[in-house]
Design an enzyme around this catalytic site. Structure first.
Site, PDB file in Angstrom:
ATOM      1  N   ASP A 166       0.865  -1.107   0.067  1.00 16.40           N
ATOM      2  CA  ASP A 166      -0.041   0.066   0.198  1.00 16.40           C
ATOM      3  C   ASP A 166       0.872   1.327   0.147  1.00 16.40           C
ATOM      4  O   ASP A 166       2.130   1.127   0.226  1.00 16.40           O
ATOM      5  CB  ASP A 166      -0.761  -0.156   1.372  1.00 16.40           C
ATOM      6  CG  ASP A 166      -1.855   1.236   1.518  1.00 16.40           C
ATOM      7  OD1 ASP A 166      -2.242   1.667   0.652  1.00 16.40           O
ATOM      8  OD2 ASP A 166      -1.513   1.615   2.653  1.00 16.40           O
ATOM      9  N   ASP A 213       0.128   5.059   1.069  1.00 14.78           N
ATOM     10  CA  ASP A 213       0.127   6.020   2.167  1.00 14.78           C
ATOM     11  C   ASP A 213      -0.114   5.185   3.673  1.00 14.78           C
ATOM     12  O   ASP A 213      -0.927   4.054   3.749  1.00 14.78           O
ATOM     13  CB  ASP A 213      -1.179   7.004   2.171  1.00 14.78           C
ATOM     14  CG  ASP A 213      -1.099   7.655   0.866  1.00 14.78           C
ATOM     15  OD1 ASP A 213      -0.009   8.088   0.503  1.00 14.78           O
ATOM     16  OD2 ASP A 213      -2.252   7.981   0.146  1.00 14.78           O
TER      17      ASP A 213
END
Ligand SMILES: [Zn+2]
Length: 630
Positions: free
Chosen positions: A254, A256
């Protein structure tokens, strides 16, 4: 016809002189045979049997070695440059002998790529030239290439760069050309270089210059140090792991809260900030030949707060920052959609229920197809439950980090395979920790194939849940279904615990036993509801029910697992996890920090509890049939 290749083999090998003496660069040995011979073998293997060698320095030696090529089942012709005209100039001289489309390789580059896939891509794109690019771990001192979202090469920035260039793509020195296009932009007999002259001219005269980005192994070998590196890589099996002959292992990440600081929605490259350890962690994956692929939900695009071009700039920045730390991503996939419509400024066409927004598997599925990834050997790392769900749906092993949201979005009631404090710990676990633990557990697991209940005890943060998951993985590959249950879900609420009453008092073990007994005894498939404990909110909630078959193995892990006599009586086998105390304290500290607690404030509580509880837990190791150190 797709059988023709030109190899630039005029190099003197000045920088190799100390090692190879006067022999020309293409004859420098790599694992016992000339560098150029590796390329000839690669071409023959892919059916490129007409090879044009563009020679200059010590042509005689090269001809002596390769002759007409029959030894390799290829036809080799030669073009001998009298006056060095540069790479493009040399190519111009042989154009009349070349097919309409042909490959160009450099004799000082070690290449292990599927030439047919490259050639087919060139034809399908109907390109004037296709340039193989790869992400590079030292973009600040490389010639950089800028590509638009359609894969067109729009600019080339030679080193040194006058301004900061946000790209980490470099020319890998491997091309497919259309003969007619070169004729229109280059004049015969004029000195010119492919990278410095031909490509910029092609861009400015509107030719179709396409990029081909591949994780396959391509390395320049112009210096003794690089030759040594390539030899080591080959012996380590790195080109093989990255080749298209095998399915590749990957780590999906992922963005952020995982790679970069969780700062709300980033709409400006200036606001993107890596975590301090991100580059080093990704670099380790790069070196190990595991692909690093970012998958990120970007609903800001659907909301109209950022364009795809703007997002491209942000991702160029991400690549540059990683590049400064010697690391690179093998791909970035984003979902521009968002399901809820009705906001001002939104892009209507993107306000849809798509299949790519995590927790859906669309982005991962695309990367798996694009990069030929083996799901069962690959991982998803993220900070949200949607990352974990996407990983599970996609058949990946999952790690939830305690950075970013640390799972506190709580949108999905799903347990990750592993919890880790940060990206570095996660990568170390994937590359080393898990394998080390598996080697300690494998014979214990194979002796436990016919068990129903395995207890796993040890001190808090000793690595019990990791050990349980590794055991479950080994059981599963041996065809046995295993479920990990944590005793932590049965922790009493903080207010009903009596400080100083000991470990056993902190858990509702009566309720646990009542729930577990019928499951253990059942001869039928049953559905089990089991609580999980959330460390941050210090409370339990119920997981989605798990279906447990009558032959399935239950791995029950927790601090008091070996301390309770009832559990010991119904268990078939028991394991105790020991840990280096310094390492354990580091983990406890990371735990508290991730909950936003200050270590000084909780230190007294920790030490008093440790003194109160640890002797009893450590004493329970006597019941274990195996004690390991995590
Ligand atoms: Zn989507």
């Amino acid at each position: 016809m797709r059988n023709q290749v030109a190899i630039l083999a005029g190099g003197m090998g000045t920088r190799l002189k100390a090692r190879t003496g006067d022999i020309p660069k293409p004859l420098a040995p790599l694992l016992g045979i000339p560098v150029l011979e590796h390329l000839v073998i690669l071409c023959a293997h892919h059916g490129y049997k007409k090879i044009m060698l563009l020679t200059h320095y010590r042509h005689d030696l090269i001809y002596q070695y390769f002759g007409d090529g029959h030894k390799w089942d290829v036809e080799i012709s030669y073009s001998i440059e009298k006056e060095p005209l540069g790479t493009a100039g040399a190519l111009c001289e042989v154009l009349p002998m070349m097919n309409e489309n042909f490959l160009v390789l450099y004799a000082d580059t070690y290449v292990d790529i599927n030439l047919n896939s490259l050639f087919t891509a060139h034809l399908n794109l109907n390109a004037d030239a296709t340039v193989v690019l790869h992400p590079n771990d030292h973009p600040h001192d490389s010639d950089l290439v800028k590509v638009n979202p359609d894969g067109d090469i729009v600019a080339i920035y030679p080193y040194p760069h006058a301004i900061e260039i946000s790209s980490n793509l470099v020319n890998a020195a491997l091309y497919v050309f259309n003969r007619e296009c070169i004729k229109t932009v280059l004049r015969r007999g004029v000195k010119a270089d492919l990278a410095k002259d031909l490509f910029p001219r092609m861009i400015s005269s509107g030719c179709k210059l396409k990029s081909y980005i591949t994780p396959e192994y391509i390395k320049d070998m112009g210096t003794p140090v690089r030759i040594d590196q390539v030899e080591r890589d080959i012996l380590d099996g790195l080109p093989e792991r990255l080749s298209s002959r095998v399915l590749r292992e990957a780590v999906f990440l992922d963005r952020d809260g995982t790679l970069t600081q969780e700062l709300g929605y980033v709409t400006n490259p200036k606001n993107l900030e890596l975590y301090a350890d991100s580059s080093e962690a990704i670099r380790k994956l790069n070196k190990a030949g595991m692909l690093a692929v970012c998958v990120t939900n970007q609903p800001v695009i659907a909301r109209g707060e950022l364009t795809e071009h703007g997002l491209n700039e942000i991702h160029n920045k991400l690549n540059s920052l990683l590049g400064q730390g010697g690391a690179y991503l093998d791909g970035i996939y984003f979902c521009p959609h968002h399901p809820d419509s009705g906001f001002s400024g939104e892009v209507k066409s993107l306000k849809i229920n798509c299949s790519c927004r995590k927790p859906n598997a669309g982005m991962i599925d695309r990367a798996v197809a694009d990069l030929s990834i083996e799901r069962s050997q690959s991982w998803m790392i993220g900070d949200m439950t949607s990352d974990i769900k996407a990983g599970k749906i996609s058949g990946l092993k999952t790690i939830l980090l305690q950075t970013g949201y640390a799972g506190e979005d709580r949108k999905y009631k799903i347990q990750p395979d592993y919890f880790m404090p940060d990206l570095t710990s996660a990568v170390n676990w994937i590359l080393e920790g898990r394998k080390k633990m598996a080697s300690q557990l494998i014979s214990f697991v194979s002796e436990s194939m016919n068990t129903r209940l395995v207890l796993i005890g040890g001190l808090a943060r000793a690595g019990k849940s990791c050990a349980a998951m590794v055991m479950a993985e080994i059981f599963n590959v041996s065809g046995r279904n295993a479920h990990v249950l944590s005793i932590d879900g049965w922790l009493k609420p903080v207010e009903s615990r009596i400080e100083g009453a000991g470990v056993l008092d902190r858990y509702n073990l009566d309720d646990l036993c009542e729930r577990l007994y019928p499951i253990i005894k059942s001869k039928k498939r049953v559905s089990l509801e089991w609580p999980i404990y959330d460390r941050k909110s210090r409370s339990s909630c119920w997981m989605d029910p798990i279906s447990i078959g009558p032959q399935d193995i239950i791995l029950l892990e927790g601090v008091p697992a070996l301390m309770d006599v009832r559990l010991r009586e119904i268990a078939d086998t028991k394991l105790f996890i020991n840990v280096d105390m310094g390492e354990r304290l580091k983990r406890i500290e990371a735990d508290y920090k991730s909950r936003g607690e200050c270590m000084e404030a909780v230190w007294d509580r920790i030490t008093s509890r440790e003194g109160d509880e640890n002797p009893g837990v450590i004493d329970s190791a006597q019941y274990a049939s195996l004690v390991i150190v995590s």
